[in-house]
Design a protein around this motif. Structure first.
Motif, PDB file in Angstrom:
ATOM      1  N   ASP A  98       0.835  -1.197   0.000  1.00  0.00           N
ATOM      2  CA  ASP A  98       0.000   0.000   0.000  1.00  0.00           C
ATOM      3  C   ASP A  98       0.874   1.252   0.000  1.00  0.00           C
ATOM      4  O   ASP A  98       1.584   1.532   0.968  1.00  0.00           O
ATOM      5  N   ARG A  99       0.825   2.008  -1.088  1.00  0.00           N
ATOM      6  CA  ARG A  99       1.640   3.229  -1.188  1.00  0.00           C
ATOM      7  C   ARG A  99       1.156   4.336  -0.254  1.00  0.00           C
ATOM      8  O   ARG A  99       1.885   5.285   0.027  1.00  0.00           O
ATOM      9  N   GLY A 100      -0.051   4.192   0.237  1.00  0.00           N
ATOM     10  CA  GLY A 100      -0.556   5.174   1.196  1.00  0.00           C
ATOM     11  C   GLY A 100       0.220   5.204   2.490  1.00  0.00           C
ATOM     12  O   GLY A 100       0.224   6.210   3.208  1.00  0.00           O
ATOM     13  N   ILE A 101       0.901   4.098   2.814  1.00  0.00           N
ATOM     14  CA  ILE A 101       1.727   4.039   4.026  1.00  0.00           C
ATOM     15  C   ILE A 101       3.203   3.953   3.648  1.00  0.00           C
ATOM     16  O   ILE A 101       4.036   3.461   4.414  1.00  0.00           O
ATOM     17  N   GLY A 102       3.527   4.439   2.450  1.00  0.00           N
ATOM     18  CA  GLY A 102       4.892   4.390   1.954  1.00  0.00           C
ATOM     19  C   GLY A 102       5.761   5.519   2.468  1.00  0.00           C
ATOM     20  O   GLY A 102       5.380   6.295   3.349  1.00  0.00           O
ATOM     21  N   GLU A 103       6.945   5.623   1.888  1.00  0.00           N
ATOM     22  CA  GLU A 103       7.966   6.581   2.301  1.00  0.00           C
ATOM     23  C   GLU A 103       7.507   8.031   2.146  1.00  0.00           C
ATOM     24  O   GLU A 103       6.632   8.343   1.326  1.00  0.00           O
ATOM     25  N   PHE A 104       8.080   8.907   2.954  1.00  0.00           N
ATOM     26  CA  PHE A 104       7.848  10.347   2.879  1.00  0.00           C
ATOM     27  C   PHE A 104       9.045  10.997   2.208  1.00  0.00           C
ATOM     28  O   PHE A 104      10.177  10.875   2.683  1.00  0.00           O
ATOM     29  N   PHE A 105       8.800  11.681   1.095  1.00  0.00           N
ATOM     30  CA  PHE A 105       9.820  12.467   0.420  1.00  0.00           C
ATOM     31  C   PHE A 105       9.407  13.938   0.478  1.00  0.00           C
ATOM     32  O   PHE A 105       8.282  14.289   0.119  1.00  0.00           O
TER      33      PHE A 105
END
Length: 269
Positions: A98-105
């Motif tokens: 799930d990209r919704g809980i992915g990395e913060f850039f």
């Protein structure tokens, strides 16, 4: 209905850097997915993942569902846990990416690269749900996010995740999420509803391979409806609490929407 949410940060990973002028990522060792911004765990991180697995597999009630950021280091952190749970017959569902809980850039004047696709990840990991939400899950902004936008993304993601599990006919009760430092902090704030006036406040912790646990207060709603009973616990790790991180007001690559910055480095995330 989901009653308990466990959130872990990926274990100690290899380092990478980005050129703040060009947005080009680089790494000193090869990565399994061939992406410089997607490094694997170090040997220390692999050991942390094994220690984490011993703890997670002993939890009662056991883990029913697992969601992960799409980056290699998160799935590598989960692998000892999910392999053992499947072998023991305790986990009957596949891992959902799930990209919704992915990395913060942070906000940038260049485009951040995408994580590896599920198709690429399936060549490295078993038990992935290849049909889950690939075309429907919103993705982070291509040129990065502000801290406020990160929290908004996490709010939408966890609301959606809990909502879909609450109506799952198999009635799962315990959810495990593997994510990154900034996202782990944001999840704590969204779940408890304790959003500080200053986003740089040192409230929810996020040590490598640490575990935070949230217990649901009632059946009504998701945001603000959870109590934190464990904040980045590391008692099961031989090295204890390591490589903590917090917001410091310098997560953006741009001082203003169109002004490049010279010295921002997201590699600490």
């Amino acid at each position: 209905m989901i009653e308990t949410i466990h959130v872990v940060r990926h274990a100690f990973r290899s380092n990478w850097v980005v050129n703040p002028r060009t947005g080009v990522y680089s790494i000193t060792i090869p990565t399994p997915t061939g992406l410089a911004h997607d490094p694997p765990l170090t040997a220390k991180g692999v050991e942390q993942a094994k220690e984490l697995a011993l703890h997670l597999c002993s939890l009662d009630p056991p883990i029913d569902r697992v969601y992960s950021s799409p980056f290699y280091r998160c799935l590598q952190t989960l692998k000892p846990t999910t392999d053992r749970l499947h072998e023991q017959g305790k986990l009957h569902a596949k891992i959902r990416i799930d990209r919704g809980i992915g990395e913060f850039f942070g906000r940038a004047h260049f485009t951040h690269p995408d994580p590896p696709t599920v198709a690429v990840l399936t060549s490295h990991f078993d038990h992935l749900d290849v049909g889950y939400g690939n075309d429907t899950i919103p993705v982070p902004r291509l040129q990065g996010e502000s801290i406020v936008e990160l929290h908004e993304r996490v709010n939408k993601a966890i609301t959606r995740i809990v909502g879909e599990l609450d109506v799952d006919p198999q009635t799962p009760k315990t959810l495990l999420i593997c994510t990154h430092a900034a996202t782990m902090i944001a999840l704590g704030r969204v779940l408890t509803g304790n959003m500080p006036q200053d986003p740089d406040e040192d409230d929810f912790q996020c040590y490598t391979a640490s575990l935070s646990t949230f217990v649901r207060k009632s059946s009504k709603g998701v945001v603000g409806n959870w109590g934190c009973v464990l904040n980045s616990g590391t008692g099961f790790l031989s090295g204890g609490a390591e490589r903590g991180w917090k917001f410091n007001g310098e997560e953006s690559f741009v001082a203003f929407p169109d002004t490049p910055s010279e010295n921002k480095d997201p590699s600490k995330l």
